[in-house]
Each structure stands twice: as C-alpha cells, then as structure tokens.
Design a protein around this motif. Structure first.
Motif, PDB file in Angstrom:
ATOM      1  N   MET A  27       0.813  -1.195   0.000  1.00 24.12           N
ATOM      2  CA  MET A  27       0.000   0.000   0.000  1.00 24.12           C
ATOM      3  C   MET A  27       0.855   1.256   0.000  1.00 24.12           C
ATOM      4  SD  MET A  27      -3.198  -0.788  -0.118  1.00 24.12           S
ATOM      5  CE  MET A  27      -3.975   0.648   0.534  1.00 24.12           C
ATOM      6  N   ASP A  69      -7.859   5.345  -2.753  1.00 23.08           N
ATOM      7  CA  ASP A  69      -8.336   4.516  -1.643  1.00 23.08           C
ATOM      8  C   ASP A  69      -9.691   5.007  -1.149  1.00 23.08           C
ATOM      9  OD1 ASP A  69      -6.061   3.032  -1.817  1.00 23.08           O
ATOM     10  OD2 ASP A  69      -4.945   4.240  -0.352  1.00 23.08           O
ATOM     11  N   SER A  73     -13.152   2.895  -1.310  1.00 27.66           N
ATOM     12  CA  SER A  73     -13.882   2.650  -0.069  1.00 27.66           C
ATOM     13  C   SER A  73     -15.306   3.158  -0.166  1.00 27.66           C
ATOM     14  CB  SER A  73     -13.164   3.335   1.097  1.00 27.66           C
ATOM     15  OG  SER A  73     -11.866   2.793   1.250  1.00 27.66           O
TER      16      SER A  73
END
Length: 776
Positions: A27, A69, A73
């Motif tokens: 990540m 991200d 999400s």
C-alpha cells in the motif's frame, strides 16, 4: 527531451496497469507510485496544455486531488455488487482507450523526433561545406576590387580630359546660342512668337551682362536690342487693340514688363485698354438689354470680361513675379553687381542709398495706390451703368416667361456677379445684383397678379353684358346669367390657382440669392395680393359705365358672385394663396393669416357695398314712382291718382321681391336661416327712425333683409311727401283706404317680419290725419 517524455509516458503506463497492493508495504508503494503518477500526469498535461482541475473533490477521478483509496472505499460502502462490476468494466474500457491514445501519442512524437534528428544531421553536413565556398567568394571579391582600382587609375587622365572637353562643348554651345540670338529673335518676331523671343533674350542676358565689354558680345547685344524694340512696338500696338482677347492683352503686358518697360507705363496703357473695352462692352450690353429677351439681358459675357480683366490686372501689377530684378537695363545691372562685389561703399553712402531706395519705394507705392483708385473708379462707373441697364430691362417682364427658366438665368447671372465680387470686393456689386434679382422677381409677380385682376375684370364685364341682355330676353337670359356667374366664379378660382402657381415657383426656389431675398419678396407679394383684391373689388362697381352702374340687377348679380367667392370658394382661395404650403411657419404663417384676413375683410366690404348700392338703386326707383304719382294727391276728383300711388308703390316692391326670389332664392339657393329669422322676429322698433336703422343693420343676401330697407325708405319718402300737402276730409278717407291697402301689401310681402314696419305704417296714417283740413 523527447526521449525523456517517452520514458515518462511508459512509466505512467506501467503505473496505471500495475495490480493493486496486497499488504501495507504494498500500500505504501502504491501511494508512492500514485503520487509519482500524479506528478507525471501534471507534467503531461502541462506539456500538452491540457486542463487540470485543482479545485475538485478527492472523489473526482480526473482531478489532481483524486484519492484512489477513498474512492474505492466509498464505492464499496455505497454500491452493490452489480454496480461495482459495472464500474469496474467502465474503468477497464477507459484504461484501454487511454492506453490506445498514449500509444498513438508516443508514435507521433517518435516520428517527429526522428524527423528532427535527420534535419539536424543534414544541416551539419551543409554547414561543413559552406566554409570553402565563403573562402572562394572572398578571394573573388578581392580580385574584382584590385582590377577596378587598376582600371580607374588607367582611365583617370582620360576622364579629366573628357570633363574638360564637355565644359568646352557647353561653352561653345552657349556661344553659338549667343551669336545666333539676333537670328532667333528675328525669326520669333516674324512668327509672332513674342514669348519665345523674350525667353531667348532673358536666357542670354546674364552672359551679355558678364561679357558686355567684349566687342563681339556688345554687337550681339546691340543688334538684339534693335529687334526687341520692334517687338515692343508690336506688343504696344496689340495692347491698344480693341479686338484682342483678355489673355492676349495680359500676355502683351507681361512681355513688355519682362522687356524692361516701366511698370507705370504698362499699367497706364493696360488701364486705358480696360476703360475702352469695358465702356464699349457695357454699351453693347445696354443694346442687348433693349431687345428685352431675358437670356440676353442676363448674359454673363460682360461680367466674365470684367472678371478676366481684373484678374489679369492683379496678376500683372499686384502679385509679385519671379525675376523682376531682370527688368533693369544690362548696364545698370552690371554696375550694381560690380559695386556689390567691390564692397567700396562708405557708411554714409550706404545710408544715403537706403534713404533714396525708401523714397523710391514710397513714390512707387503712391503711384500704385493712385492707379488702383483709377481702376476702382472705372469699375464702379461701368458696373453702375451695366446694373442700371439690366435693372431697366428686367422691369419689363413677359407673361409667357417660365418661372423655372427665369430662376435658372438669374442663378447663373448671380454666380457671375459673385465671381466679380470675389475679385473686386471693394466694388460692392452683390447688393446691386440682389436689387436686380428682387426687381426681376417682383415685377413678374406683379405682372401675374395684374393679369389675374384683368381676368376678374373681364368676368365682371361678362356678367354685366349678360345682365344687359337679360333686359331684352328675360325668359332666356335669366338662366344664362346664372351660368355666367357660376362659370365666372369657377374660372376665378382656377385662374387664381394658376397665377399663384407661378408666384409659388419663385418662392420655392432654393438658390442662394432667393433664399436671401425670400422674406422680403414674400411680404411684398402678400401686400400686392391685398392691393389686388382692393382693385378687383373696386372694378366690380363699373364706375366708368353709367348704364352698368345704374343697374340694380347687376349690383345684385355681382353681390351673388362675390358671395360665392367669399363663402363657398374662400377655403379653396386660401389654399391657392398659400405660397409656402401647409400654412408656412413662424413669420410667414403670420403674414399669410393677416393677408387672408385683410382679403376677407375687403371682399366683405365689397359685398356689403354692392348690396347697399342695390338697395339705394331700388330705393331710388321707388322714390321716383312716389314722386310721379304725388302731384295730384290733393285733388278730390282724382281718386285714380291716389290709387295709382299705392299701385306704383306695391308694384315696385313686388318687382323687387320677384327679382330677389328668382336670383337669390331660386338661382343662388339663398334663404334666411333660422338664426337670422330669429333676429328679425326679436327686433323691435318704436319709431320710423329706428325702423330705418334696423333695416340697414342686418343687410344680407336674402329677400327680407333687402326688402326691409327699400320699403322703409319708400315709406319715409311717402311720409315726407304727405307732410307738405293738405287734404280734404273726402281725400283723407280715400288715403286711409289706400294706406290700408298699402299695409296689407307690405304685410303680404314681409309676412311674419312685417311687424317691424308697423311704426312707419302708423306714421303714414298719423301724417294723413294731421294733414286733413278738418284737423286744422
């Protein structure tokens, strides 16, 4: 730079196609790669000038603030599985499109890079070969310079010789011209080419002045001078000729000045020629004026001659000319030049020379002023004579002239006068020209209006003739008189319209002189119109014809004629008399209104005067009838005479009533209006004098209005007749009976208005009573 861009694009492609991270280290690596990709994308956008939005939210995939991200999400939290699969497919499709576009961009930039590399290589190869070419070019330029120097050095001596020979050639050419000068001058004089001769002389004059001490040059100058003397004589002869044109005279004067003639002498001769020519032409113009044709009267020939001669005078004697110093004699010029070169003048001599020069200039200025005064006096005399002749000619117009043609001639002539004014402002010619134009237009307007007055007088005489014929053929002429009056009134309106159209044509002109004179002519025209109608109305009384002036029927007919004009035709007449259209404006509208009011008053007075004359003539006829029958009223055995008096009175009244019914009511259709009838019904009189005043107070064209004053006058005459007689009782009884019959006849004639006559009829009865013998 292209290679670096290519590497950046490849790196961006790798980062976009890389699989998502699986652990924390992955990540972190993904975040670093995303940041790098963002920087690459920003540089990529900056290079290609693509818009990058910095103010969008982190969920905008095209923004520089995009957070992958957070975006994933939010999708996982908010979207179901089918939507997530669909969104994944959309992203895959977009990635493939971007990949295809990137490959195309890489290919295009690679081709450009290859092309640029080849161009640079070719330029390098060509620059390498240019050094040798430049060296060879410099070598050749050096050789050419060296050869040019050698040739110039070799030809320098010959060039000097050529220049010297050219100078000798020019000198020989000048000498040839100088020695051929007499021949050239003689040929020019023989061919009447004075300008060429003067040109030759002025060209050779500097050389003759410079070498006048050489015998050969002196001989040339002497021979040339003799020829020029002959030329001067010819020029003077031509200058004094009355046949030469102005340009020829100007040329002669100019050549004489250039040949050394004094300005004073040439100016005097030119003025004398002007005096003779102008006086001759003004006499000729006066002869043409006497013919009377306007085109000849307003000819521009004389004015153009004055203008041309004035311009020539100004050009010759008032304007500065080049080379005027050459007008002095050669010897004087040579001495002046020598003195200036030597510079031997003492200060005192210089001051004396300056004083003499100033005195000479003062004398010359005085002479010039005197000549100018002579010129002004000459122009004033001839122009005064000319304008007087033209003024006398335009004062006799022709009725057949066309207004547009007259205005066109006036405009051209006035333009010619303005041309003279521009050359001679001291002459004050424009006011004189404006006076001529004013008289020309005014006389033509007067002639048009006089023709209208003559036409109306003819119509009045036609009415008088028809009335005279009616006395012989009553049955036939009654209708014919009506037709004549109707035709005359219509013809008068038509003729007035035609006449005012001619006048209006002058008023409508937009020429400069007419625009200036229009207010004056406008006022004078309306003054003339008012006088015209005064004249027309006076002519209606036919004072010169005793038979017509004593005809009561004619007075009534003419009153009917003017009533038609005043009441029925006045609106049309007012429209005809409007010279500006639509009533004009300002002062013109006021003048029109005042003039129409004056004309209406004049026509009303004429109508009233005609009615009064009709009443007077009818009253006179009734008085004569009473006087004829009153001589035997006192005789007792003359009852027939007393009845004859009543019959004569009633017959005159009946005759007048029948005349009024036929002419006024039947032919003209005029009857008493309800308002007028109300006035008579409401009128009361307590005495015979009040009856007389009342009967003349409301005089109109209808039966009752005209009968009342005549009957009242007859009753007054009857009373005055009875007052000087004395009657017996028997005669009085008969007179009472006749008075009753008279009252019945008057009441039958006046009907409901007869009560106005009651005081006067009662006075007749009381007079009979007072003059009865028993009463005494």
């Amino acid at each position: 730079l292209l290679l670096l861009l290519l590497l950046l694009l490849l790196l961006l492609l790798v980062l976009v196609l890389a699989p998502p991270p699986r652990d924390t280290r992955a990540m972190e690596s993904h975040h670093k790669s995303s940041a790098a990709a963002l920087r690459v994308r920003q540089r990529f956008s900056g290079f290609y000038d693509l818009p990058v939005r910095h103010d969008a939210s982190a969920s905008d995939i095209d923004s520089s603030n995009f957070d992958a991200d957070a975006y994933v999400s939010s999708l996982l939290k908010s979207k179901p599985l089918p939507d997530l699969v669909g969104r994944s497919n959309e992203l895959s499709s977009e990635i493939k499109e971007l990949d295809s576009d990137m490959q195309m961009l890489v290919y295009e930039n690679y081709n450009k890079f290859i092309s640029a590399t080849e161009t640079i290589r070719a330029m390098k190869e060509k620059v390498d070969g240019m050094d040798g070419e430049m060296e060879r070019l410099a070598s050749k330029v050096s050789e050419i310079t060296e050869s040019s120097f050698k040739i110039n050095s070799n030809l320098a001596e010959r060039r000097v010789r050529i220049q010297r020979l050219n100078g000798i050639r020019r000198l020989l050419k000048k000498l040839s011209f100088i020695f051929e000068l007499p021949t050239r001058l003689k040929r020019a004089v023989e061919l009447d080419a004075g300008a060429e001769a003067v040109k030759y002389w002025r060209t050779a004059l500097p050389v003759l002045r410079a070498y006048g001490h050489v015998p050969s040059f002196k001989a040339v100058e002497a021979e040339s001078t003799e020829i020029l003397v002959l030329l001067q004589e010819r020029l003077r002869s031509r200058l004094s000729s009355n046949e030469a044109l102005v340009p020829e005279l100007q040329e002669c004067a100019l050549l004489l000045l250039q040949l050394g003639e004094t300005k004073r002498s040439v100016q005097s001769d030119f003025l004398e020629v002007m005096r003779v020519r102008l006086k001759h032409n003004v006499r000729h113009a006066g002869e043409k004026v006497q013919v009377g044709e306007l085109k000849g009267v307003l000819s521009r020939t004389f004015l153009d001659l004055v203008k041309d001669m004035l311009l020539s005078y100004q050009m010759l004697f008032l304007a500065p000319r080049d080379g005027e110093q050459d007008l002095h004699s050669p010897a004087a010029g040579k001495e002046d030049k020598k003195e200036r070169e030597d510079g031997k003048q003492e200060p005192g001599d210089k001051e004396a020379a300056d004083g003499a020069s100033e005195e000479g200039r003062t004398i010359e200025e005085q002479e010039q002023e005197e000549m100018n005064r002579d010129l002004l006096e000459l122009c004033h005399q001839v122009l005064q004579s000319y304008f007087a002749a033209v003024e006398a000619a335009v004062a006799n117009p022709d009725l057949a002239e066309d207004a547009a043609a007259v205005l066109s001639q006036l405009e051209l002539w006035y333009d010619a006068v303005r041309g003279v004014e521009a050359v001679l402002p001291e002459g004050n010619v424009l006011p004189q020209a404006e006076r001529v134009v004013h008289i020309c237009v005014k006389k033509r307007v007067q002639l048009t209006l006089e023709h209208l007055a003559s036409f109306v007088q003819q119509q009045v005489r036609a009415i008088a003739r028809s009335v005279s014929d009616s006395r012989r053929e009553v049955e036939v002429s009654s209708k014919s008189v009506k037709d004549v009056i109707s035709s005359s009134s219509s013809s008068f309106l038509e003729q007035s319209d035609s006449a005012m159209d001619k006048v209006r044509a002058f008023m409508a002109s937009d020429t400069q002189v007419m625009l200036k004179l229009r207010p004056l002519i406008f006022d004078e025209t309306y003054e003339e119109l008012v006088r015209l109608f005064d004249t027309i109305c006076v002519s209606s009384f036919l004072e010169g014809d005793p038979h017509a002036s004593s005809s009561s029927e004619l007075s009534l007919r003419l009153a009917c004629f003017w009533r038609r004009i005043l009441e029925d035709g006045f609106p049309a007449l007012s429209s005809h008399l409007d010279l500006r259209g639509a009533g004009g404006h300002g002062h013109e509208a006021q003048v029109l209104s005042n003039s129409l009011a004056s004309i209406r008053r004049t026509l009303s007075k004429c109508l009233d005067a005609l009615l009064r004359r009709y009443v007077q003539l009818r009253s006179h006829a009734l008085t004569q009838a009473i006087v004829r029958c009153s001589s035997t009223l006192e005789e007792e055995d003359n009852g027939q005479g007393r009845r004859a008096l009543t019959d004569a009175f009633l017959q005159e009244v009946e005759k007048m009533e029948r005349e009024l019914v036929i002419i006024v009511e039947e032919e003209e259709g005029i009857k008493m209006s309800a308002e007028e009838a109300k006035v008579y019904r409401s009128s009361k009189a307590t005495s015979s004098l009040e009856v007389l005043d009342l009967s003349f107070k409301h005089l109109r064209i209808h039966k009752v209005s005209l009968l009342l004053p005549v009957i009242a006058h007859g009753l007054r005459t009857l009373v005055e007749t009875l007052r000087v007689l004395t009657f017996s009782h028997a005669v009085s009884s008969e007179l009472y009976e006749e008075q009753r019959r008279l009252r019945e006849g008057v009441e039958a004639t006046l009907t409901e208005h007869s009560r106005i006559m009651s005081p006067m009829l009662d006075e007749v009865t009381s007079t009979i009573t007072s003059r009865t013998a028993d009463a005494h």
